[in-house]
Design an enzyme around this catalytic site. Structure first.
Site, PDB file in Angstrom:
ATOM      1  N   ALA A  65      40.002-108.841 -22.751  1.00 29.52           N
ATOM      2  CA  ALA A  65      39.677-110.278 -23.760  1.00 29.52           C
ATOM      3  C   ALA A  65      37.850-110.020 -22.510  1.00 29.52           C
ATOM      4  O   ALA A  65      37.745-109.860 -21.259  1.00 29.52           O
ATOM      5  CB  ALA A  65      40.289-111.555 -23.880  1.00 29.52           C
ATOM      6  N   GLY A 110      43.463-107.638 -22.941  1.00 30.31           N
ATOM      7  CA  GLY A 110      43.361-107.281 -24.689  1.00 30.31           C
ATOM      8  C   GLY A 110      43.227-106.494 -24.989  1.00 30.31           C
ATOM      9  O   GLY A 110      43.813-106.237 -26.235  1.00 30.31           O
ATOM     10  N   GLU A 113      47.139-104.882 -25.529  1.00 25.38           N
ATOM     11  CA  GLU A 113      47.921-105.785 -26.642  1.00 25.38           C
ATOM     12  C   GLU A 113      47.617-105.617 -27.415  1.00 25.38           C
ATOM     13  O   GLU A 113      48.259-105.255 -28.839  1.00 25.38           O
ATOM     14  CB  GLU A 113      47.073-107.100 -26.021  1.00 25.38           C
ATOM     15  CG  GLU A 113      47.795-107.705 -24.715  1.00 25.38           C
ATOM     16  CD  GLU A 113      46.706-109.433 -24.292  1.00 25.38           C
ATOM     17  OE1 GLU A 113      45.587-109.950 -24.094  1.00 25.38           O
ATOM     18  OE2 GLU A 113      47.835-110.152 -23.780  1.00 25.38           O
ATOM     19  N   GLU A 133      46.141-109.821 -15.975  1.00 18.00           N
ATOM     20  CA  GLU A 133      45.791-110.782 -16.042  1.00 18.00           C
ATOM     21  C   GLU A 133      45.876-111.888 -15.094  1.00 18.00           C
ATOM     22  O   GLU A 133      45.338-112.651 -14.302  1.00 18.00           O
ATOM     23  CB  GLU A 133      46.509-111.730 -17.449  1.00 18.00           C
ATOM     24  CG  GLU A 133      44.995-111.232 -18.585  1.00 18.00           C
ATOM     25  CD  GLU A 133      46.105-109.521 -19.147  1.00 18.00           C
ATOM     26  OE1 GLU A 133      46.920-109.525 -18.527  1.00 18.00           O
ATOM     27  OE2 GLU A 133      45.638-109.465 -20.570  1.00 18.00           O
TER      28      GLU A 133
HETATM   29  N1  CAA Z   1      34.526-108.238 -20.060  1.00 14.85           N
HETATM   30  C1  CAA Z   1      33.695-108.545 -19.582  1.00 14.85           C
HETATM   31  N2  CAA Z   1      32.954-107.652 -18.896  1.00 14.85           N
HETATM   32  C2  CAA Z   1      33.503-106.747 -18.578  1.00 14.85           C
HETATM   33  C3  CAA Z   1      34.898-106.531 -18.945  1.00 14.85           C
HETATM   34  C4  CAA Z   1      35.577-107.502 -19.469  1.00 14.85           C
HETATM   35  N3  CAA Z   1      36.860-107.514 -19.801  1.00 14.85           N
HETATM   36  N4  CAA Z   1      36.136-105.167 -18.496  1.00 14.85           N
HETATM   37  C5  CAA Z   1      34.363-104.745 -18.205  1.00 14.85           C
HETATM   38  N5  CAA Z   1      33.408-105.108 -18.230  1.00 14.85           N
HETATM   39  C6  CAA Z   1      31.324-105.759 -18.137  1.00 14.85           C
HETATM   40  C7  CAA Z   1      31.612-105.391 -17.014  1.00 14.85           C
HETATM   41  O1  CAA Z   1      31.450-106.259 -16.233  1.00 14.85           O
HETATM   42  C8  CAA Z   1      30.068-104.513 -16.428  1.00 14.85           C
HETATM   43  O2  CAA Z   1      29.563-105.380 -16.816  1.00 14.85           O
HETATM   44  P1  CAA Z   1      28.025-104.696 -15.916  1.00 14.85           P
HETATM   45  O3  CAA Z   1      27.320-103.886 -16.142  1.00 14.85           O
HETATM   46  O4  CAA Z   1      26.538-106.308 -16.687  1.00 14.85           O
HETATM   47  O5  CAA Z   1      27.764-105.154 -14.417  1.00 14.85           O
HETATM   48  C9  CAA Z   1      30.701-103.041 -17.093  1.00 14.85           C
HETATM   49  O6  CAA Z   1      31.393-103.622 -18.102  1.00 14.85           O
HETATM   50  C10 CAA Z   1      31.130-102.136 -17.153  1.00 14.85           C
HETATM   51  O7  CAA Z   1      32.021-102.389 -15.854  1.00 14.85           O
HETATM   52  P2  CAA Z   1      32.617-102.227 -14.654  1.00 14.85           P
HETATM   53  O8  CAA Z   1      31.313-101.604 -13.463  1.00 14.85           O
HETATM   54  O9  CAA Z   1      33.160-102.674 -14.006  1.00 14.85           O
HETATM   55  O10 CAA Z   1      32.878-100.387 -14.726  1.00 14.85           O
HETATM   56  P3  CAA Z   1      33.699-100.024 -14.075  1.00 14.85           P
HETATM   57  O11 CAA Z   1      33.980 -98.086 -14.845  1.00 14.85           O
HETATM   58  O12 CAA Z   1      33.685-100.166 -12.046  1.00 14.85           O
HETATM   59  O13 CAA Z   1      35.528-100.863 -14.193  1.00 14.85           O
HETATM   60  C11 CAA Z   1      37.044-101.347 -15.112  1.00 14.85           C
HETATM   61  C12 CAA Z   1      36.452-101.271 -15.130  1.00 14.85           C
HETATM   62  C13 CAA Z   1      38.373-101.456 -14.062  1.00 14.85           C
HETATM   63  C14 CAA Z   1      37.901-101.062 -16.390  1.00 14.85           C
HETATM   64  C15 CAA Z   1      36.381-102.579 -14.568  1.00 14.85           C
HETATM   65  O14 CAA Z   1      35.504-102.870 -15.664  1.00 14.85           O
HETATM   66  C16 CAA Z   1      37.341-103.853 -14.695  1.00 14.85           C
HETATM   67  O15 CAA Z   1      38.258-103.998 -14.168  1.00 14.85           O
HETATM   68  N6  CAA Z   1      37.411-104.921 -16.172  1.00 14.85           N
HETATM   69  C17 CAA Z   1      37.920-105.422 -15.787  1.00 14.85           C
HETATM   70  C18 CAA Z   1      39.775-105.593 -17.122  1.00 14.85           C
HETATM   71  C19 CAA Z   1      40.414-106.929 -17.346  1.00 14.85           C
HETATM   72  O16 CAA Z   1      41.067-107.312 -16.032  1.00 14.85           O
HETATM   73  N7  CAA Z   1      40.797-106.773 -18.169  1.00 14.85           N
HETATM   74  C20 CAA Z   1      41.667-107.915 -18.598  1.00 14.85           C
HETATM   75  C21 CAA Z   1      40.985-109.296 -19.176  1.00 14.85           C
HETATM   76  S1  CAA Z   1      41.733-111.023 -19.033  1.00 14.85           S
HETATM   77  C22 CAA Z   1      42.365-110.511 -21.315  1.00 14.85           C
HETATM   78  O17 CAA Z   1      42.065-109.725 -21.974  1.00 14.85           O
HETATM   79  C23 CAA Z   1      43.411-111.754 -21.275  1.00 14.85           C
HETATM   80  C24 CAA Z   1      43.669-111.406 -23.005  1.00 14.85           C
HETATM   81  O18 CAA Z   1      44.786-111.223 -22.644  1.00 14.85           O
HETATM   82  C25 CAA Z   1      44.195-112.887 -23.421  1.00 14.85           C
END
Ligand code: CAA
Length: 261
Positions: A65, A110, A113, A133
């Site tokens: 998400a 998400g 999910e 999460e």
């Molecule tokens: N939400 C918003 N933005 C996100 C995102 C997310 N879930 N995942 C990645 N992005 C964005 C980053 O902020 C980044 O933006 P900028 O270029 O503006 O800085 C862009 O996408 C590229 O990401 P990275 O630079 O981090 O890319 P990477 O290759 O170094 O890493 C990754 C990739 C490991 C997937 C890392 O982006 C990451 O850890 N993302 C978050 C994953 C996460 O925690 N997901 C769970 C979210 S909570 C949820 O989903 C709740 C639910 O159940 C409803």
């Protein structure tokens, strides 16, 4: 359909749905969830579509998400966002057509999910899985606490969710999160081939199988086999059953030519 973050294509009997929001690695914000809801309506309506493949553009399936959208949410907004995601994914799970998730890359939060709300998951060797999460101060919110345990068992689900660890495709295969793993360059072709194999069988029967499995898995075995008897009996009202069995007895096959009636 006016879609910004999702591409929707039809190829014969199957539809290909691609999440494409590159600036956030296909993270699901409210806008993308609303678009997804509209895509599900289209999939429901279009009787030519008999199976669906969902994938992501670029190096991510869905990276969760949208964290920037969630960051400043109030309790009420957080709950509403969770309800929206759960509503959309439940509609997908209940869609009367099989859905295959082709997991090309990051399948996190998400995204995992969403994959769990699909019927069948296949992955690229490059895919990464997890429910990160708890490392962000929240629980999974789009069904992860429920569908992950139902899919991989309670122990493996709790380990993944409590630790927030990321696993690779082989580990996802080992615990039963995905059915198979392919090299990245053949993943979509494999997903389409699987979708077409299913689409060539009797669509009403496939739909009934989905209903019976999804409903039956959530209830006691006596109620579950009663569902099965119900859908099994209903098949005998279809032209496809009559013609499919007639074809067999005449040393032919109707596979690929069912009428969906
Ligand atoms: N939400 C918003 N933005 C996100 C995102 C997310 N879930 N995942 C990645 N992005 C964005 C980053 O902020 C980044 O933006 P900028 O270029 O503006 O800085 C862009 O996408 C590229 O990401 P990275 O630079 O981090 O890319 P990477 O290759 O170094 O890493 C990754 C990739 C490991 C997937 C890392 O982006 C990451 O850890 N993302 C978050 C994953 C996460 O925690 N997901 C769970 C979210 S909570 C949820 O989903 C709740 C639910 O159940 C409803």
């Amino acid at each position: 359909m006016n879609l910004k973050n999702i591409a929707f294509e039809k190829e014969g009997k199957i539809a290909l749905v691609t999440i494409n929001r590159p600036k956030a690695l296909n993270a699901l914000n409210t806008e993308t969830l609303a678009e997804f809801d509209n895509v599900i309506t289209e999939l429901e309506k279009d009787s030519e579509i008999l199976a669906v493949v969902i994938t992501g553009a670029g190096k991510s399936f869905v990276a969760g998400a949208d964290i920037s959208e969630m960051k400043d949410m109030s309790v009420i907004e957080g709950r509403e966002f969770g309800i929206l995601g759960n509503k959309v994914f439940r509609r997908l799970e209940n869609l009367g057509k099989p859905v295959i998730a082709a997991l090309n890359g990051f399948t996190l939060g998400g995204g995992c999910e969403l994959a769990l709300a699909c019927d069948i998951r296949i992955a690229s060797t490059k895919a990464k899985f997890g429910q990160p999460e708890t490392g962000l101060g929240i629980t999974p919110g789009f069904g992860g606490t429920q569908r992950l345990a139902r899919t991989v068992g309670i122990g493996a689900a709790k380990e993944l969710i409590y630790t927030a660890k990321i696993i690779n495709a082989n580990e996802a295969y080992r615990i039963g999160l995905v059915n198979s793993v392919f090299e990245p360059e053949v993943l979509i072709d494999e997903a389409k081939a699987l979708a077409n194999t299913i689409a060539n069988n009797a669509p009403v029967a496939v739909k009934f199988c989905k209903v019976a499995i999804n409903r039956g898995i959530q209830t006691d075995i006596d109620t579950a086999v009663a569902y099965e008897s119900e859908v099994f009996g209903s098949c005998f009202s279809t032209e496809d059953q009559k013609e499919g069995m007639d074809a067999f007895l005449n040393k032919k096959s109707l596979v690929g030519n069912f009428k969906n009636k």
